[in-house]
Scaffold this motif. Structure first.
Motif, PDB file in Angstrom:
ATOM      1  N   ALA A 178       0.719  -1.159   0.078  1.00 20.38           N
ATOM      2  CA  ALA A 178      -0.074   0.070   0.160  1.00 20.38           C
ATOM      3  C   ALA A 178       0.820   1.173  -0.045  1.00 20.38           C
ATOM      4  CB  ALA A 178      -0.757  -0.064   1.133  1.00 20.38           C
ATOM      5  N   THR A 179       0.233   2.249  -0.665  1.00 20.38           N
ATOM      6  CA  THR A 179       1.143   3.618  -0.560  1.00 20.38           C
ATOM      7  C   THR A 179       0.206   4.596   0.189  1.00 20.38           C
ATOM      8  OG1 THR A 179      -0.023   4.493  -2.678  1.00 20.38           O
ATOM      9  CG2 THR A 179       2.085   3.013  -2.937  1.00 20.38           C
TER      10      THR A 179
ATOM     11  N   VAL B  59      -4.134   5.046   1.075  1.00 21.45           N
ATOM     12  CA  VAL B  59      -4.697   5.433   2.326  1.00 21.45           C
ATOM     13  C   VAL B  59      -5.400   6.582   2.126  1.00 21.45           C
ATOM     14  CG1 VAL B  59      -4.051   6.310   4.581  1.00 21.45           C
ATOM     15  CG2 VAL B  59      -2.551   4.402   3.563  1.00 21.45           C
TER      16      VAL B  59
ATOM     17  N   TYR C 207      -0.570  -0.305   6.085  1.00 18.55           N
ATOM     18  CA  TYR C 207       0.513   0.552   5.529  1.00 18.55           C
ATOM     19  C   TYR C 207       1.457   0.973   6.397  1.00 18.55           C
ATOM     20  CZ  TYR C 207       2.356   5.095   4.000  1.00 18.55           C
ATOM     21  OH  TYR C 207       3.055   6.163   3.536  1.00 18.55           O
TER      22      TYR C 207
END
Length: 333
Positions: free
Chosen positions: A2-3, A7, A45
């Motif tokens: 995830a980046t 988010v 994340y």
């Protein structure tokens, strides 16, 4: 993986808002903060340390170059440095130089390329980092530990070895010894030279002669102490007491005396230097000069951090005060 954009998309906010929540550097309402943290947890994340370091121009890491040695003193100093780094939110990258110039310079380049925020150096004067490498990073804070300065150092943390050498010898004299030898460390090391000078000063003040052969030079390792003590025992008139340049040498002295069938302090009083943890567990426990190793590491880290915050601050030389530790290796004559 995830980046931050993922988010932000899931939480329904901007990426800058996500950044403010994670870094806690700007006010964000509780409701928005809760949405962002729920998205962080759902996506698992993890912020990129590399991206953050590039943005802030800080990696929160400290590099340390240390001379390879069997001497526990270095391990205890490194432990203090690592503890101080952890308590202040920094990581430590340790490089062992093995007293090899090529390895030292390669390790130096590696640390600099990893963009460490500051550098600690514990090396002998004959094994210094390349000045060419340092000149390419003129703004990098550098703290020297345990030895004299050289061009490029910002701050210096060192032991008052001259005073410590005098204190060690004065203790032997006050205990009634007159035939006192000194096993000095390597004379390419400033601290070793100063401890030897302290021994000479104390002997001179007491009006005591230093017979030929009573000053022996060796490295600061266990084996050096063994060989140096054997050399002293081979003299026509061996000493009654010996001041060892550090505790590792004193351990070697104990071994040489044991092999010769002699006892401490009945046959030979022994005085060390550094107060490594092993000193109090020897039989008998070793009288020595305490060097505040935890303070050495803590002061070095604080000096680096202070230099990062105040880059124009004048260079400092911080001198630690040694303390006498009386144990059973020095008797009364």
């Amino acid at each position: 993986m995830a980046t931050m954009k993922d988010v932000a998309r899931l939480a329904g906010v901007s990426t800058s808002t996500v950044s403010h929540v994670i870094n806690n550097n700007r006010f964000v309402s509780d409701s928005v903060r809760d949405k962002v943290m729920a998205a962080v947890e759902q996506l698992n994340y993890a912020p990129s340390a590399l991206a953050r370091s590039l943005k802030l121009n800080q990696t929160r890491t400290i590099g340390m170059l240390v001379t390879s040695s069997n001497n526990p003193f270095y391990a205890e100093v490194v432990r203090g440095v690592e503890r101080s780094c952890y308590e202040r939110g920094y990581s430590l990258i340790l490089c062992n130089t093995e007293e090899d110039a090529a390895r030292m310079n390669r390790s130096m380049e590696t640390l600099l390329q990893k963009r460490v925020d500051g550098l600690l150096l514990m090396c002998t004067e004959n094994h210094r980092p390349s000045q060419d490498a340092l000149r390419r990073y003129p703004s990098l804070p550098i703290v020297m530990m345990d030895w004299a300065p050289f061009e490029g150092a910002n701050d210096i943390i060192q032991d008052n070895s001259l005073l410590g050498g005098e204190m060690a010898t004065d203790h032997l004299i006050a205990s009634g010894y007159r035939k006192i030898a000194c096993i000095a460390g390597p004379q390419d090391k400033t601290t070793a030279r100063h401890r030897l000078e302290g021994y000479r000063n104390a002997m001179r003040r007491a009006g005591l002669p230093i017979p030929p052969g009573y000053e022996v030079h060796c490295d600061f390792e266990f084996e050096g102490g063994v060989n140096a003590m054997r050399q002293l025992l081979a003299l026509d008139e061996p000493p009654h007491a010996v001041f060892a340049g550090n505790d590792a040498v004193a351990v070697g002295v104990y071994q040489a005396l044991y092999q010769a069938g002699l006892s401490v302090p009945q046959d030979m009083a022994v005085m060390g230097y550094d107060d490594i943890e092993l000193a109090k567990y020897l039989a008998p426990p070793l009288s020595t000069i305490h060097q505040p190793k935890d303070s050495l590491g803590e002061l070095a880290i604080d000096a680096l951090i202070n230099r990062l915050q105040n880059p124009e601050r004048e260079a400092q030389v911080l001198v630690l005060t040694p303390e006498l530790v009386e144990r059973a290796s020095v008797g009364r004559r």
